[in-house]
Enzyme design. Structure first.
Site, PDB file in Angstrom:
ATOM      1  N   LYS A   1       0.872  -1.182   0.000  1.00 23.94           N
ATOM      2  CA  LYS A   1       0.000   0.000   0.000  1.00 23.94           C
ATOM      3  C   LYS A   1       0.899   1.218   0.000  1.00 23.94           C
ATOM      4  O   LYS A   1       1.868   1.292   0.768  1.00 23.94           O
ATOM      5  CB  LYS A   1      -0.881  -0.001   1.236  1.00 23.94           C
TER       6      LYS A   1
HETATM    7  C1  5RP Z   1      -2.883   4.114   8.722  1.00 22.52           C
HETATM    8  C2  5RP Z   1      -3.275   3.327   7.543  1.00 22.52           C
HETATM    9  C3  5RP Z   1      -4.606   3.611   6.947  1.00 22.52           C
HETATM   10  O1  5RP Z   1      -5.287   2.416   6.839  1.00 22.52           O
HETATM   11  C4  5RP Z   1      -4.418   4.241   5.603  1.00 22.52           C
HETATM   12  O2  5RP Z   1      -3.738   5.433   5.714  1.00 22.52           O
HETATM   13  C5  5RP Z   1      -5.687   4.344   4.743  1.00 22.52           C
HETATM   14  O3  5RP Z   1      -6.510   5.282   5.180  1.00 22.52           O
HETATM   15  P1  5RP Z   1      -6.665   6.700   4.498  1.00 22.52           P
HETATM   16  O4  5RP Z   1      -7.348   6.465   3.166  1.00 22.52           O
HETATM   17  O5  5RP Z   1      -7.530   7.459   5.463  1.00 22.52           O
HETATM   18  O6  5RP Z   1      -5.299   7.301   4.286  1.00 22.52           O
HETATM   19  O7  5RP Z   1      -2.563   2.477   7.075  1.00 22.52           O
HETATM   20  O8  5RP Z   1      -1.528   4.052   8.870  1.00 22.52           O
END
Ligand code: 5RP
Length: 293
Positions: free
Chosen positions: A203
């Site tokens: 991610k």
């Molecule tokens: C926090 C995360 C969150 O799950 C990620 O940031 C996704 O959420 P957003 O779309 O609000 O950024 O990994 O560290």
């Protein structure tokens, strides 16, 4: 009792049909074990190879984030529209109905709050507990260039080792420190390191030249949504990411902080899975929002 008397003769050998040997659709995942592929298929829709993960794990370091004050009230009704839920084990056990039968991606690292150095994380879930919760993947934050870079990479490689033992994929979440450039050069570095060291998928944030990030990463990448944007901008970001090779989104604030979260998650899903244009996505969002009034 064994069926020994009067058995019908076997005959359906389908001699004209060769046994199927199908490639697994997800990038870089063909050589994984059956259990890994099965779990990944509970995250990425097999028909599209993409996912809309609903991220609600923010409380693990931010506390009761806006929109997540009551996960039981505000998030549970969104679950039918998500492919996967990303959450903490505390939220899962206390607020998510066990009848939820899509993939759960378990936040498995943690430690510091926003009041401290956030890269100082450790593994926060034992793999046996991940098995007990029947999770589809374990998620771990990796802080490339951060103060605790090596420790966070080590957290990831330990989860990868344990996950491989039990057939559980590991999602590496690349976290960009305050004083680092959120650009393609950094994302290429961070995602490639995590993939080389065994992450099943990644991610990261959407950045300019994102196609170079997806091209140089041998496993799927999903994008985080980041801070709340106007709905059209968030849908445009999701659409651009898909066009640049992302395998979906792991979106939190841009869904649950929207004025109409149920409408926004459905619009995001259409953009991700059906290549709907951001403008049509916005129209859908507004229609669904008005219908609910
Ligand atoms: C926090 C995360 C969150 O799950 C990620 O940031 C996704 O959420 P957003 O779309 O609000 O950024 O990994 O560290």
């Amino acid at each position: 009792m064994a069926d020994t008397d009067g058995m019908k003769e076997t005959k359906n050998y389908h001699l004209d049909k060769p046994a199927k040997s199908q490639a697994f659709g997800l990038k870089g995942c063909n050589e994984l074990d059956w259990g890994m592929k099965n779990r990944l298929s509970n995250i990425f829709r097999p028909e599209t190879g993409r996912t809309v993960m609903l991220a609600v794990d923010h409380g693990y370091f931010m506390g009761p984030t806006t929109g997540l004050e009551r996960i039981d009230v505000d998030i549970v009704p969104l679950l039918p529209y998500a492919d996967t839920l990303m959450c903490t084990r505390g939220a899962l056990r206390s607020m998510i109905p066990p009848t939820f039968n899509k993939g759960v991606v378990m936040r498995s690292s943690g430690g510091p709050s926003i009041l401290k150095e956030i890269s100082n994380e450790h593994i926060a879930v034992a793999v046996e507990d991940a098995v007990r919760m029947n999770v589809a993947a374990m998620a771990v934050q990796v802080f490339i260039g951060g103060e605790f870079e090596t420790q966070s990479v080590h957290n990831m490689t330990r989860l990868v080792d344990e996950g491989l033992r039990y057939g559980i994929p590991t999602l590496a979440v690349t976290a960009v420190g305050k004083d680092m450039n959120r650009d393609a050069k950094y994302m290429r570095l961070a995602t490639r390191i995590c993939a080389e060291l065994g992450a099943s998928y990644l991610k990261t944030y959407y950045v300019k030249d994102f196609e170079t990030v997806t091209a140089s990463c041998p496993v799927p990448i999903v994008i985080a949504g980041g801070k709340k944007l106007p709905e059209l901008d968030a849908l445009t970001m999701a659409s651009n990411a898909i066009n640049d090779g992302a395998a979906g989104v792991d979106m939190g604030r841009n869904i649950f902080q929207s004025d109409a979260p149920h409408a926004m998650i459905q619009a995001v899903s259409k953009v991700v899975h059906d290549n709907m244009s951001p403008k049509d996505g916005l129209d859908l969002y507004q229609t669904l929002k008005n219908e609910a009034k």
